[in-house]
Enzyme design. Structure first.
Site, PDB file in Angstrom:
ATOM      1  N   ARG A  29       0.819  -1.217   0.000  1.00 55.89           N
ATOM      2  CA  ARG A  29       0.000   0.000   0.000  1.00 55.89           C
ATOM      3  C   ARG A  29       0.854   1.269   0.000  1.00 55.89           C
ATOM      4  O   ARG A  29       0.437   2.323  -0.462  1.00 55.89           O
ATOM      5  CB  ARG A  29      -0.936  -0.005   1.210  1.00 55.89           C
ATOM      6  CG  ARG A  29      -2.034   1.032   1.096  1.00 55.89           C
ATOM      7  CD  ARG A  29      -2.827   1.293   2.376  1.00 55.89           C
ATOM      8  NE  ARG A  29      -3.083   0.162   3.206  1.00 55.89           N
ATOM      9  CZ  ARG A  29      -2.675   0.063   4.487  1.00 55.89           C
ATOM     10  NH1 ARG A  29      -1.971   1.029   5.036  1.00 55.89           N
ATOM     11  NH2 ARG A  29      -2.973  -0.997   5.191  1.00 55.89           N
ATOM     12  N   TYR A  86     -16.174  20.968 -10.537  1.00 53.90           N
ATOM     13  CA  TYR A  86     -16.698  19.658 -10.940  1.00 53.90           C
ATOM     14  C   TYR A  86     -17.820  19.254  -9.962  1.00 53.90           C
ATOM     15  O   TYR A  86     -17.647  19.351  -8.743  1.00 53.90           O
ATOM     16  CB  TYR A  86     -15.526  18.680 -10.860  1.00 53.90           C
ATOM     17  CG  TYR A  86     -15.784  17.255 -11.231  1.00 53.90           C
ATOM     18  CD1 TYR A  86     -16.209  16.900 -12.503  1.00 53.90           C
ATOM     19  CD2 TYR A  86     -15.552  16.237 -10.297  1.00 53.90           C
ATOM     20  CE1 TYR A  86     -16.399  15.567 -12.832  1.00 53.90           C
ATOM     21  CE2 TYR A  86     -15.731  14.910 -10.627  1.00 53.90           C
ATOM     22  CZ  TYR A  86     -16.162  14.587 -11.905  1.00 53.90           C
ATOM     23  OH  TYR A  86     -16.356  13.270 -12.227  1.00 53.90           O
ATOM     24  N   LYS A 131      -8.156  11.164 -17.190  1.00 54.85           N
ATOM     25  CA  LYS A 131      -8.332  11.939 -18.412  1.00 54.85           C
ATOM     26  C   LYS A 131      -7.042  11.915 -19.246  1.00 54.85           C
ATOM     27  O   LYS A 131      -6.753  10.920 -19.859  1.00 54.85           O
ATOM     28  CB  LYS A 131      -8.762  13.362 -18.046  1.00 54.85           C
ATOM     29  CG  LYS A 131      -9.934  13.422 -17.031  1.00 54.85           C
ATOM     30  CD  LYS A 131     -11.258  13.075 -17.638  1.00 54.85           C
ATOM     31  CE  LYS A 131     -12.377  12.814 -16.641  1.00 54.85           C
ATOM     32  NZ  LYS A 131     -12.677  13.856 -15.679  1.00 54.85           N
ATOM     33  N   ASP A 191      -7.798  21.902  -9.004  1.00 54.67           N
ATOM     34  CA  ASP A 191      -8.117  20.754  -9.857  1.00 54.67           C
ATOM     35  C   ASP A 191      -7.560  21.088 -11.242  1.00 54.67           C
ATOM     36  O   ASP A 191      -8.135  21.868 -11.986  1.00 54.67           O
ATOM     37  CB  ASP A 191      -9.626  20.522  -9.894  1.00 54.67           C
ATOM     38  CG  ASP A 191      -9.995  19.260 -10.683  1.00 54.67           C
ATOM     39  OD1 ASP A 191      -9.234  18.889 -11.588  1.00 54.67           O
ATOM     40  OD2 ASP A 191     -11.055  18.671 -10.393  1.00 54.67           O
TER      41      ASP A 191
HETATM   42  C1  LIG Z   1     -13.385  13.626 -14.384  1.00 57.39           C
HETATM   43  C2  LIG Z   1     -13.005  14.703 -13.452  1.00 57.39           C
HETATM   44  C3  LIG Z   1     -12.777  14.427 -12.109  1.00 57.39           C
HETATM   45  C4  LIG Z   1     -12.998  13.068 -11.517  1.00 57.39           C
HETATM   46  O1  LIG Z   1     -12.197  12.084 -12.072  1.00 57.39           O
HETATM   47  P1  LIG Z   1     -12.586  10.532 -11.960  1.00 57.39           P
HETATM   48  O2  LIG Z   1     -11.331   9.864 -12.303  1.00 57.39           O
HETATM   49  O3  LIG Z   1     -13.705  10.338 -12.937  1.00 57.39           O
HETATM   50  O4  LIG Z   1     -13.026  10.276 -10.557  1.00 57.39           O
HETATM   51  C5  LIG Z   1     -12.357  15.460 -11.310  1.00 57.39           C
HETATM   52  N1  LIG Z   1     -12.213  16.706 -11.777  1.00 57.39           N
HETATM   53  C6  LIG Z   1     -12.452  17.011 -13.063  1.00 57.39           C
HETATM   54  C7  LIG Z   1     -12.270  18.413 -13.527  1.00 57.39           C
HETATM   55  C8  LIG Z   1     -12.868  16.019 -13.938  1.00 57.39           C
HETATM   56  O5  LIG Z   1     -13.131  16.330 -15.195  1.00 57.39           O
END
Ligand SMILES: *Cc1c(COP(=O)(O)O)cnc(C)c1O
Length: 397
Positions: free
Chosen positions: A62, A117, A214, A189
């Site tokens: 972990r 988000y 992403k 973010d």
């Molecule tokens: C998709 C996304 C998230 C969350 O990501 P996951 O991997 O789907 O949990 C967080 N912030 C933004 C801006 C996103 O587009």
């Protein structure tokens, strides 16, 4: 899983080069370019003495493996010299929730931009509220005016630059200046630009996190999150990650590292095609406006030019007023643009959205139906032809 930076800021290489070279240790991998996918919980100690002293580079699955170490080193090179450590977590949302839980406590006040988000809001309004943390949402364009929203117990400010649906561009250096004067941490973010196009830790942000689902992954085949902190935030993050027990699966760690190696070429292509599509859409008679910070018409363009070195392939458009049926005819006609959530993979996507259903600090009155587009790696000509067929169906509906 955590790692700390002990040799940051010493390499003179360009960022594109570091994306290829950082975190590679071919000697310990018997010459292979890539690390093995290390699956493991138990790490055996060579002696009772080593066991008692917790000696050894790896102590438990972990807390890290040779595979996570390679990815963390590469991510630290990408984040820049202010990065003190990177945590690897199982999704983007868990990066957000882990970072917030790591730095907040009962009785604290949190400021979150109104274009965040949506699941970020759900976390703040749900679990954080239950644990005694109060959240106030603010106009993403507030800049230094955020001063008026600070309370004696404001502990952190969360921004998303730009908001991944409505694309307002917060002035991060201005917000960070105020936050730091009040002793608060700034969380960004950074999923849209990635640290390749926005080194937020170098701009006053204390915690830069990403949905690596992403662009880091880049192939729509993993769920993954990263949390990077500067020297001020990293001790809290590192402790929070350990206490919460979050860690990422070995296959996803490997795929994130593989994606990272080609990030520069993919993102450049997403950027160029995205800007070309955005300019083409701006000239379409069906389109009221295009929300892309890289366009001079965008209200956040000057901030984008000042703070970012590029744009990714995600932006939104607002259509001139038409019926829901006409929008559905558009969505059902386009073929190269798939309808689905997430983005950052090789393929183009489209999704309708309406921020008015959840925003609370600022009105969302775009003037028509809004669509978010992700421009993938297909040819721009094919993508334009696909959208043109969609617009024909929209007009005929
Ligand atoms: C998709 C996304 C998230 C969350 O990501 P996951 O991997 O789907 O949990 C967080 N912030 C933004 C801006 C996103 O587009």
């Amino acid at each position: 899983m955590t790692a700390s930076n002990d040799n940051h800021g010493t390499t003179p290489l360009d960022i594109e080069t570091m994306l290829v070279t950082a975190g590679r240790d071919t000697e310990s991998q018997k010459g292979f370019v890539n690390p093995p996918v290390v699956r493991g919980s138990t790490v055996l100690y060579p002696s009772a003495e080593a066991l008692h002293a917790h000696r050894g580079e790896f102590q438990y699955g972990r807390h890290g493996t040779p595979t996570t170490k390679a990815l963390q080193e590469a991510l630290m090179a990408l984040e820049g010299p202010s990065c003190a450590g990177v945590g690897l977590v199982p999704s983007g949302l868990s990066a957000i929730s882990t970072a917030l839980l790591a730095v907040l406590k009962a009785g604290d006040h949190l400021l979150v931009c109104d274009n965040a988000y949506r699941p970020t809001r759900n976390f703040c309004n749900g679990l954080l509220a239950r644990y005694g943390v109060e959240t106030t949402y603010f106009d993403p364009m507030i800049g230094a005016g955020i001063e008026a929203l600070f309370k004696p117990n404001t502990r952190a400010v969360m921004v998303e630059a730009p908001g991944s649906q409505s694309f307002e561009m917060p002035d991060i250096p201005a917000i960070a200046g105020v936050a730091h004067a009040h002793g608060a941490l700034v969380i960004d973010d950074n999923t849209w630009a990635t640290p390749l196009y926005h080194r937020s830790l170098e701009q006053g942000v204390d915690i830069s996190l990403q949905a690596a689902t992403k662009y880091i992954g880049g192939h729509s085949d993993i769920m993954f999150g990263t949390i990077s902190g500067n020297a001020r935030a990293w001790p809290l993050l590192s402790e929070g990650i350990k206490l919460l027990g979050v860690c990422a699966g070995p296959d996803d760690v490997f795929l994130a590292l593989r994606g990272l190696r080609t990030l520069a070429v993919r993102l450049a292509h997403h950027q160029n095609s995205g800007l070309e599509m955005a300019r083409w859409l701006e000239a379409r008679p069906e389109v009221l406006k295009v929300l892309h910070p890289g366009l001079p018409s965008h209200p956040g363009h000057a901030i984008w030019k000042r703070d970012f070195t590029g744009a990714s392939g995600l932006f939104s458009i607002v259509l001139k007023p038409v019926s829901e049926k006409a929008v559905d005819a558009f969505l059902d006609t386009v073929k190269l643009f798939g309808m689905g959530y997430s983005w950052g993979g090789f393929e183009s996507l489209v999704i309708p959205f309406d921020c008015s259903t959840y925003r609370s600090a600022t009105p969302w009155t775009p003037g028509g139906p809004a669509l978010r587009l992700h421009i993938g790696l297909e040819s721009v000509e094919d993508l334009q032809a696909d959208l043109a067929r969609g617009f024909a169906a929209l007009s005929a509906a």
